[in-house]
Structures are given as structure tokens and as C-alpha cells.
Design an enzyme around this catalytic site. Structure first.
Site, PDB file in Angstrom:
ATOM      1  N   SER A 142      16.409  -3.376   9.223  1.00  0.00           N
ATOM      2  CA  SER A 142      17.299  -4.471   9.624  1.00  0.00           C
ATOM      3  C   SER A 142      17.814  -4.276  11.051  1.00  0.00           C
ATOM      4  O   SER A 142      17.902  -3.154  11.554  1.00  0.00           O
ATOM      5  CB  SER A 142      18.504  -4.547   8.682  1.00  0.00           C
TER       6      SER A 142
HETATM    7  N1  SAH Z   1      18.081  -1.431   4.029  1.00  0.00           N
HETATM    8  C1  SAH Z   1      16.784  -1.411   4.689  1.00  0.00           C
HETATM    9  C2  SAH Z   1      16.266  -2.829   4.881  1.00  0.00           C
HETATM   10  C3  SAH Z   1      14.830  -2.916   4.504  1.00  0.00           C
HETATM   11  S1  SAH Z   1      14.173  -4.539   4.338  1.00  0.00           S
HETATM   12  C4  SAH Z   1      16.835  -0.628   5.981  1.00  0.00           C
HETATM   13  O1  SAH Z   1      17.926  -0.259   6.419  1.00  0.00           O
HETATM   14  O2  SAH Z   1      15.787  -0.349   6.546  1.00  0.00           O
HETATM   15  C5  SAH Z   1      14.427  -4.880   2.622  1.00  0.00           C
HETATM   16  C6  SAH Z   1      13.833  -3.914   1.631  1.00  0.00           C
HETATM   17  O3  SAH Z   1      14.098  -4.425   0.325  1.00  0.00           O
HETATM   18  C7  SAH Z   1      12.319  -3.738   1.708  1.00  0.00           C
HETATM   19  O4  SAH Z   1      12.027  -2.371   1.830  1.00  0.00           O
HETATM   20  C8  SAH Z   1      11.816  -4.300   0.383  1.00  0.00           C
HETATM   21  O5  SAH Z   1      10.670  -3.636  -0.124  1.00  0.00           O
HETATM   22  C9  SAH Z   1      13.031  -4.096  -0.524  1.00  0.00           C
HETATM   23  N2  SAH Z   1      13.082  -4.962  -1.708  1.00  0.00           N
HETATM   24  C10 SAH Z   1      12.769  -6.283  -1.828  1.00  0.00           C
HETATM   25  N3  SAH Z   1      12.968  -6.711  -3.092  1.00  0.00           N
HETATM   26  C11 SAH Z   1      13.431  -5.644  -3.798  1.00  0.00           C
HETATM   27  C12 SAH Z   1      13.801  -5.438  -5.151  1.00  0.00           C
HETATM   28  N4  SAH Z   1      13.733  -6.412  -6.064  1.00  0.00           N
HETATM   29  N5  SAH Z   1      14.230  -4.210  -5.525  1.00  0.00           N
HETATM   30  C13 SAH Z   1      14.301  -3.187  -4.622  1.00  0.00           C
HETATM   31  N6  SAH Z   1      13.946  -3.314  -3.335  1.00  0.00           N
HETATM   32  C14 SAH Z   1      13.516  -4.520  -2.919  1.00  0.00           C
END
Ligand code: SAH
Length: 216
Positions: free
Chosen positions: A64
């Protein structure tokens, strides 16, 4: 890979950028100043690590934007020792920021490769959240209730199961909407059946997807 003076200098500039965009919470700014964001990104993107932008981390996912991380964290109003559930571990950057604020973090990722990668990376930097591989829509009923719940992917609706896992008095932050635009939503659980909802601006996240990458 190391954390050089150059990285530290770039990080200070990033803090100034995030501050200018309206983040005033000193502890959050200090956390951004401390966490070496370049170590959470693939080597090819090192030169972009301290731009206030989201970047690819593999599997079609992104780390993000720092301003977004700061906004979500600010809305959560993290206090030391609070038990926080994060949906979407991704790169682990947001989890590191939460831990810098003293939170006890439980984090769920649905992509097997990202889940495996972050389990080496974060402890290597001294961050030890509780890692889970699974579907964040289900939360972690056996570890509930949580003081705070954070969803770092776009949800088309607020998952009912997660609302149940929030403590009375607790806060949940979730970007709600379809592809390309979501409204940052803060939900405060006022009572057993009383949830107060407010909106905090438009953002763009990768979608929250149900199930896990190996279909279980
Ligand atoms: N908090 C992260 C943001 C990553 S983007 C950071 O700081 O880098 C969002 C993430 O959510 C992705 O890795 C994606 O695979 C995950 N995601 C999407 N749907 C999800 C679900 N149902 N359960 C767990 N993770 C999920």
C-alpha cells in the site's frame, strides 16, 4: 540488503510528504521514519521505495501507499498492547507499522507465496506478528475478540463475521466499494448490536478475494 544513510534520508522526506498530506499523529510519522520500506519490496523497485505510491509485490498484489497506510492506522487509533487483526498481510509493511505502535498483530494472507515470504522477512527485521494463511472473510474466531480490525484490500461489503469478532468499543477500518474506488469506512462497535459507521475519503485497493490461493 541494508539500510543506508541514503535510505534514512529518503525516509525522512517521505515522512514530510505524508505530513503535508494531513497526517499529524507523531507516533505514526515516527513509525514511517523507522520502518525500512525498501526491504519490503523486490530489488527492482528499490528506487521507488520512498515515493508515496503503491508498488507491485508479486501475485498481482501491491504494497500500500504510505499515505494510505498512515490514514488507516490513524483511523484505528492504536494504543500499546492492543490486539489487532489485519486482513491482507501482503508485504508485511502495514503490520510492521502497527507493531511499531505497540500493537499485538494477528495477520491473515490468502496467497501462499506472500504468506511464506513475509514469514522470513518480518522476523528478520525484528517484527513478530502471528501469521495465518487463510481467508480473511472468516477472520480468526478462536482468537477473537479484537480491539481493532484492519482490512487492507477492497471489500464490496463489510464482512459480517468480522463485525462479530470486534470488541465492544473496538474499531474496524475497511475500504468499501467496487473496482477502482472505495470509500474508507470506520466502524465503531458501540454496543452488542450497535455499530456506528463513518466515511473518510476515496482510495484504491486491490480487491479482497474469498478463499485461498490453493483453493482451500
Ligand atoms: N497490508 C499489505 C497490503 C497488501 S495488498 C501491505 O502492507 O503490503 C492486500 C493483500 O490482501 C494482498 O496481499 C492480498 O493477497 C490480500 N488478500 C485479499 N483478499 C484476502 C482475503 N480474503 N484474506 C486474506 N488476505 C487477502
Amino acid at each position: 540488503m541494508e539500510d543506508t544513510f541514503r535510505h534514512k534520508g529518503l525516509r525522512k522526506k517521505l515522512v514530510e510528504t505524508v505530513k503535508k498530506k494531513g497526517i499529524r499523529d507523531k507516533k505514526i510519522l515516527e513509525a514511517i521514519n523507522k520502518v525500512p520500506r525498501h526491504l519490503f519490496m523486490d530489488t527492482g523497485f528499490i528506487n521507488f521505495a520512498y515515493k508515496d505510491q503503491a508498488f507491485p509485490i508479486g501475485e498481482g498484489q501491491t504494497i500500500s501507499q504510505p499515505y494510505t497506510v498512515a490514514c488507516q492506522t490513524q483511523l484505528l487509533d492504536i494504543q500499546r498492547h492492543e490486539k489487532v487483526l489485519e486482513i491482507g498481510t501482503g508485504s508485511g509493511y502495514q503490520a510492521a507499522i502497527l507493531m511499531e505502535l505497540g500493537a499485538r498483530v494477528y495477520t491473515i494472507e490468502r496467497h501462499r507465496n506472500l504468506f511464506l515470504k513475509v514469514q522470513t522477512l518480518l522476523p528478520g527485521l525484528g517484527y513478530r506478528p502471528n501469521f495465518f494463511y487463510g481467508d480473511g472473510f472468516k477472520g480468526l474466531p478462536s482468537f477473537a475478540p479484537f480491539d481493532k480490525i484492519l482490512i487492507t484490500a477492497a471489500a464490496t461489503y463489510v464482512p459480517e463475521e468480522l463485525l462479530k469478532q470486534l470488541k465492544v468499543g473496538g474499531r474496524m477500518v475497511v475500504p468499501v466499494g467496487g473496482m477502482g474506488y472505495q470509500e474508507m469506512t470506520l466502524i465503531i462497535r458501540k454496543g452488542e448490536n450497535d455499530y456506528e459507521r463513518s466515511n473518510h475519503g476515496g482510495f484504491v485497493f486491490v480487491p479482497m478475494v474469498s478463499g485461498t490461493s490453493n483453493g482451500k
